[in-house]
Design a protein around this motif. Structure first.
Motif, mmCIF file in Angstrom:
data_model
loop_
_atom_site.group_PDB
_atom_site.id
_atom_site.type_symbol
_atom_site.label_atom_id
_atom_site.label_comp_id
_atom_site.label_asym_id
_atom_site.label_seq_id
_atom_site.Cartn_x
_atom_site.Cartn_y
_atom_site.Cartn_z
ATOM 1 N N PRO A 1 0.835 -1.214 0.000
ATOM 2 C CA PRO A 1 0.000 0.000 0.000
ATOM 3 C C PRO A 1 0.867 1.260 0.000
ATOM 4 N N ALA A 2 0.371 2.303 -0.622
ATOM 5 C CA ALA A 2 1.134 3.547 -0.736
ATOM 6 C C ALA A 2 1.557 4.092 0.623
ATOM 7 N N ALA A 3 0.735 3.891 1.635
ATOM 8 C CA ALA A 3 1.067 4.369 2.980
ATOM 9 C C ALA A 3 1.686 3.262 3.826
ATOM 10 N N GLY A 4 2.054 2.166 3.191
ATOM 11 C CA GLY A 4 2.579 1.009 3.914
ATOM 12 C C GLY A 4 3.991 1.199 4.420
ATOM 13 N N THR A 5 4.425 0.204 5.187
ATOM 14 C CA THR A 5 5.769 0.199 5.757
ATOM 15 C C THR A 5 6.451 -1.117 5.384
ATOM 16 N N ARG A 6 7.670 -1.295 5.827
ATOM 17 C CA ARG A 6 8.400 -2.545 5.551
ATOM 18 C C ARG A 6 7.667 -3.755 6.125
ATOM 19 N N LEU B 1 -5.570 11.670 -2.588
ATOM 20 C CA LEU B 1 -4.451 11.442 -3.502
ATOM 21 C C LEU B 1 -4.176 9.955 -3.667
ATOM 22 N N VAL B 2 -3.929 9.551 -4.902
ATOM 23 C CA VAL B 2 -3.528 8.186 -5.235
ATOM 24 C C VAL B 2 -2.058 8.219 -5.637
ATOM 25 N N VAL B 3 -1.295 7.261 -5.117
ATOM 26 C CA VAL B 3 0.112 7.111 -5.479
ATOM 27 C C VAL B 3 0.272 5.838 -6.300
ATOM 28 N N MET B 4 1.000 5.928 -7.400
ATOM 29 C CA MET B 4 1.368 4.767 -8.222
ATOM 30 C C MET B 4 2.876 4.834 -8.428
ATOM 31 N N LEU C 1 -0.335 10.831 -8.227
ATOM 32 C CA LEU C 1 1.076 11.170 -8.303
ATOM 33 C C LEU C 1 1.816 9.862 -8.462
ATOM 34 N N GLY C 2 2.541 9.714 -9.558
ATOM 35 C CA GLY C 2 3.161 8.421 -9.816
ATOM 36 C C GLY C 2 4.511 8.511 -10.495
ATOM 37 N N VAL C 3 5.055 7.330 -10.708
ATOM 38 C CA VAL C 3 6.321 7.161 -11.426
ATOM 39 C C VAL C 3 6.058 6.175 -12.551
ATOM 40 N N VAL C 4 6.515 6.514 -13.740
ATOM 41 C CA VAL C 4 6.390 5.628 -14.890
ATOM 42 C C VAL C 4 7.768 5.482 -15.515
ATOM 43 N N ARG C 5 8.170 4.244 -15.738
ATOM 44 C CA ARG C 5 9.490 3.971 -16.330
ATOM 45 C C ARG C 5 9.598 4.599 -17.703
#
Length: 172
Positions: free
Chosen positions: A51-56, A96-99, A127-131
């Protein structure tokens, strides 16, 4: 102005660092996903979809997306895109959605791709990152009518962080 903002650029240039910093500074609840790599001995790494707000602590066997050995193609567990990724995207809500990130590993996982486009067609900012790679799925994300793509470089990453923060404040 496009609703969604994606960052692209070279590997290890700071794209995810910008996303994490902007999310922290916005201080808003996020949904979506991010990928986490845990590096082990000999440079091997395990990649998890959490999850976007997740942890290790969310880096569980069920979220284990890939195992990477230097010099070899990663062993990808595509079913994780369906078992973890699709529900994380189906449950997306504002503000907000994170990808972080979309890449080549999901190229043949069409259920996950459908979930991505369902969110992009929606009204919650992403808000995301795309290769930066030419593949039909990634090209379609970059070409989506609600998506703006910014290129991160070592030279512009500090300045770009402030640009992204300002733009996301306008959207959230």
């Amino acid at each position: 102005m496009s609703l969604h903002l994606f960052l692209t650029g070279d590997v290890q240039v700071g794209k995810s660092t910008i996303v994490s910093g902007v999310v922290a500074e916005l201080g808003v609840r996020v949904s979506g996903f991010r990928t986490v790599a845990i590096v082990g001995e000999g440079g091997e790494s395990d990649i998890f979809l959490i999850p976007a707000a997740g942890t290790r602590e969310d880096c569980t066997p069920a979220a284990h997306l890939a195992h990477r050995v230097p010099g070899r193609m990663p062993e990808v567990h595509e079913e994780v895109f369906v078992s973890c990724g699709v529900p994380l995207l189906a449950g997306c809500s504002g503000p907000l959605v994170v990808m972080d990130e979309l890449g080549w590993m999901e190229s043949s996982c069409f259920l996950f791709q459908e979930a991505v486009f369902s969110v992009l067609d929606g009204t919650v900012p992403v808000l995301g990152v795309v290769r930066d790679r030419r593949l039909p799925f990634l090209d379609a994300v970059r070409g989506h009518p609600h998506v703006e793509v910014l290129v991160v470089t070592r030279e512009n990453r500090d300045e770009l962080r402030e640009v992204v923060l300002r733009r996301m404040r306008e959207r959230c």
